[in-house]
Design an enzyme around this catalytic site. Structure first.
Site, short mmCIF file in Angstrom:
data_model
loop_
_atom_site.label_atom_id
_atom_site.label_comp_id
_atom_site.label_asym_id
_atom_site.label_seq_id
_atom_site.Cartn_x
_atom_site.Cartn_y
_atom_site.Cartn_z
N HIS A 86 -8.72 -6.24 4.24
CA HIS A 86 -8.36 -5.42 5.39
C HIS A 86 -9.67 -5.06 6.06
CE1 HIS A 86 -4.02 -3.75 4.93
NE2 HIS A 86 -4.07 -5.05 5.11
N ASP A 124 -9.78 -3.12 1.31
CA ASP A 124 -9.91 -2.55 2.66
C ASP A 124 -11.26 -1.87 2.69
OD1 ASP A 124 -9.86 -0.48 4.69
OD2 ASP A 124 -7.69 -0.77 4.87
N ASP A 171 -13.05 8.78 8.06
CA ASP A 171 -11.94 8.00 8.58
C ASP A 171 -12.16 6.52 8.31
OD1 ASP A 171 -9.53 7.50 10.07
OD2 ASP A 171 -10.83 6.69 11.62
N LYS A 187 -7.10 2.61 -2.67
CA LYS A 187 -7.77 3.56 -1.77
C LYS A 187 -8.43 4.64 -2.61
CE LYS A 187 -6.74 5.84 2.58
NZ LYS A 187 -5.75 6.04 3.63
N TRP A 196 0.87 -1.17 0.00
CA TRP A 196 0.00 0.00 0.00
C TRP A 196 0.91 1.23 0.00
CZ3 TRP A 196 -0.36 4.10 3.53
CH2 TRP A 196 -1.28 5.09 3.13
N HIS A 210 -11.81 1.92 2.44
CA HIS A 210 -11.18 2.64 1.32
C HIS A 210 -12.09 2.93 0.14
CE1 HIS A 210 -6.73 1.70 2.45
NE2 HIS A 210 -7.41 2.28 3.41
N GLU A 262 -3.00 -2.92 -2.56
CA GLU A 262 -4.17 -2.33 -1.86
C GLU A 262 -4.52 -0.95 -2.40
OE1 GLU A 262 -3.53 -1.82 2.34
OE2 GLU A 262 -5.57 -1.09 2.69
N ASP A 294 -10.38 3.91 9.86
CA ASP A 294 -9.63 3.00 10.73
C ASP A 294 -10.14 2.86 12.16
OD1 ASP A 294 -7.61 2.34 8.70
OD2 ASP A 294 -7.15 4.46 8.85
N ASP A 299 -7.24 -4.06 9.96
CA ASP A 299 -6.51 -2.81 9.75
C ASP A 299 -7.24 -1.64 10.38
OD1 ASP A 299 -4.79 -0.88 8.98
OD2 ASP A 299 -5.40 -0.82 6.88
C1 RNT Z 1 -3.85 2.84 4.62
C2 RNT Z 1 -3.99 1.39 4.35
C3 RNT Z 1 -2.88 0.54 4.90
C4 RNT Z 1 -2.45 0.97 6.28
C5 RNT Z 1 -1.47 0.06 6.95
C6 RNT Z 1 -0.87 0.65 8.18
O1 RNT Z 1 -4.91 3.57 4.21
O2 RNT Z 1 -5.22 0.93 4.82
O3 RNT Z 1 -3.26 -0.79 4.86
O4 RNT Z 1 -3.54 1.14 7.12
O5 RNT Z 1 -0.51 -0.32 6.04
ZN ZN Z 2 -5.58 -1.20 4.77
#
Ligand code: RNT
Ligand code: ZN
Length: 421
Positions: free
Chosen positions: A289, A262, A297, A231, A188, A265, A229, A299, A329
């Site tokens: 993820h 993810d 956000d 985004k 990523w 994302h 990955e 995460d 993640d």
């Molecule tokens: C970031 C990605 C990635 C990170 C990690 C820490 O937007 O999701 O996977 O969160 O590598």
């Molecule tokens: Zn991620």
């Protein structure tokens, strides 16, 4: 929770599911295939061990919160991870980022890292009988400050990051080789632009070139699985992210790499659960993820919400457990980090167990005969079945606390260990 109580509740649940033709023992047995890769970065807010007090810098991601007890060394991190694993049923894996090497107080730049910096992690994983996964760290570094790494137009910078990722693949392949389970190395990169760029195409062409260079060396897939990955946007890369969904989906499909999805994302109304069955037609494997997006956000600590449930359901409904790698993640520094870990991992496990308990054949039949009300009623009905009793039994079978009994253990760990850091 008393053993007898868990046992009694389970007997009832077992009977209840049996009326739908669902075998709860079988579902619990299948949980051995649900191996969740624990993201080491939840223990220290994505800081890493390159220097004392390393903190996350840039990259379009951010941690907030200053709850006491952050892991400050490999020893502390290992201790935290052991605590986390002792509160989770089943076996996990560990997902490391390149900044978490054992650098022994020396400055080792990212293009210089090697297996020796991770041998102690490999030994630790061996001792615990778990697999490792890996990630290049293309952020929190002066050479990532202008927002571009593998897609940089500055050839020195681009080459530096290509070298870093190549080194990461060497390390990851060695992890897989020594541990006898393939290591997923997930790429990523933060590359993107805050405001409207005019050369999106230029950066994307450079990223393709970098990836091609990185993947020139091939490794046996029993050792290494490469993932990419995407985004939609990050903090400071709102207008464009070079590695977008279309970019990596195309790249992964053309080159048969693992596509990492993810769920934080994408646009908030997009469900990655809906993407799984499509992607699986064109790539061999996926990496998930698992996270929880809240507004902008991506995460937050995972909870058992509709989004996670759909992801797990789709993997199970597609009979794709052996083609989907699951990683967590999220990073939240505003609460007990060990607690955040356990809550989120349990939620992800619960989603999979719930999916394994779905009476799919019955619901599918209704669907095929156009009986939408019945389908909906079943799907809703499943949510209030005695599911908790089945998960508790899974915990009991694995000798870990059932229900929310883990709270007391985490409080105790906080009072005896975390508070002294
Ligand atoms: C970031 C990605 C990635 C990170 C990690 C820490 O937007 O999701 O996977 O969160 O590598
Ligand atoms: Zn991620």
């Amino acid at each position: 929770m008393k053993k007898e109580f868990v046992q009694r509740a389970y007997e009832l649940a077992k009977e209840q599911y049996a009326t739908l033709g669902v075998d709860t023992d079988d579902a619990i047995a299948k949980m051995k295939d649900v191996k969740i890769s624990l993201h080491c970065w939840q223990t220290d807010d994505v800081g890493g061990f390159e220097k004392p007090d390393s903190t996350l810098g840039g990259g379009g991601i951010q941690v907030t919160g200053n709850y006491p007890g952050k892991a400050r060394s490999i020893a502390e991190m290992k201790m935290d991870l052991e605590k986390v694993m002792s509160l989770l049923p089943g076996k996990q894996r560990l997902n490391l980022h390149a900044i978490y090497g054992d650098f022994e107080g020396q400055f080792v730049d990212r293009d210089q890292i090697g297996v020796k910096h991770f041998q102690s992690w490999i030994d630790w994983a061996k001792k615990h009988g778990i697999g490792l996964d890996f990630n290049p760290t293309c952020f929190s570094h002066p050479k990532a400050d202008d927002g571009f790494t593998l897609s940089s137009k500055d050839e020195t910078i681009r080459k530096f990051w290509v070298e870093h990722v190549k080194k990461c693949r060497v390390i990851a392949a060695e992890m897989g080789k020594q541990l006898g389970t393939p290591c997923v190395n997930n790429i990523w990169i933060p590359d993107g632009s805050k405001d409207m760029p005019v050369d999106r195409g230029g950066h994307r062409a450079i990223l393709t070139k970098s990836l091609d260079e990185i993947f020139e060396v091939t490794y046996p897939k029993e050792y290494l699985k490469d993932a990419v990955e995407c985004k939609l946007f990050g903090i400071g890369s709102e207008a464009m992210v070079v590695g977008s969904h279309e970019f990596y989906m195309g790249y992964a499909m053309k080159n048969n790499k693992l596509l990492c999805l993810d769920n934080g994302h994408f646009h908030p109304t997009e469900q990655i659960g809906d993407k799984i069955s499509s992607c699986l037609l064109y790539v061999d494997e996926l990496l998930l993820h698992v996270t929880r997006g809240v507004r902008w956000d991506s995460d937050h600590v995972v909870t058992l919400n509709d989004e996670i449930m759909l992801i797990a359901q789709e993997v199970i409904r597609c009979k794709a457990m052996d083609r989907v790698n699951i990683g967590l993640d999220y990073f939240d520094g505003s609460l007990n980090r060990i607690g955040a870990y356990v809550v989120g991992t349990r939620a992800a496990q619960q989603a999979f167990l719930m999916a394994l308990l779905e009476p799919l054949a019955i619901i599918k039949k209704y669907e095929e005969s156009g009986k939408s009300f019945e389908r909906l009623a079943y799907l809703e009905g499943m949510k209030t079945m005695l599911f908790g009793a089945v998960y508790d039994k899974y915990c009991l079978d694995n000798n870990v606390p059932s229900g929310i009994d883990y709270i007391a253990e985490i409080q105790n760990y906080e009072e005896t260990v975390l508070i002294n850091r």
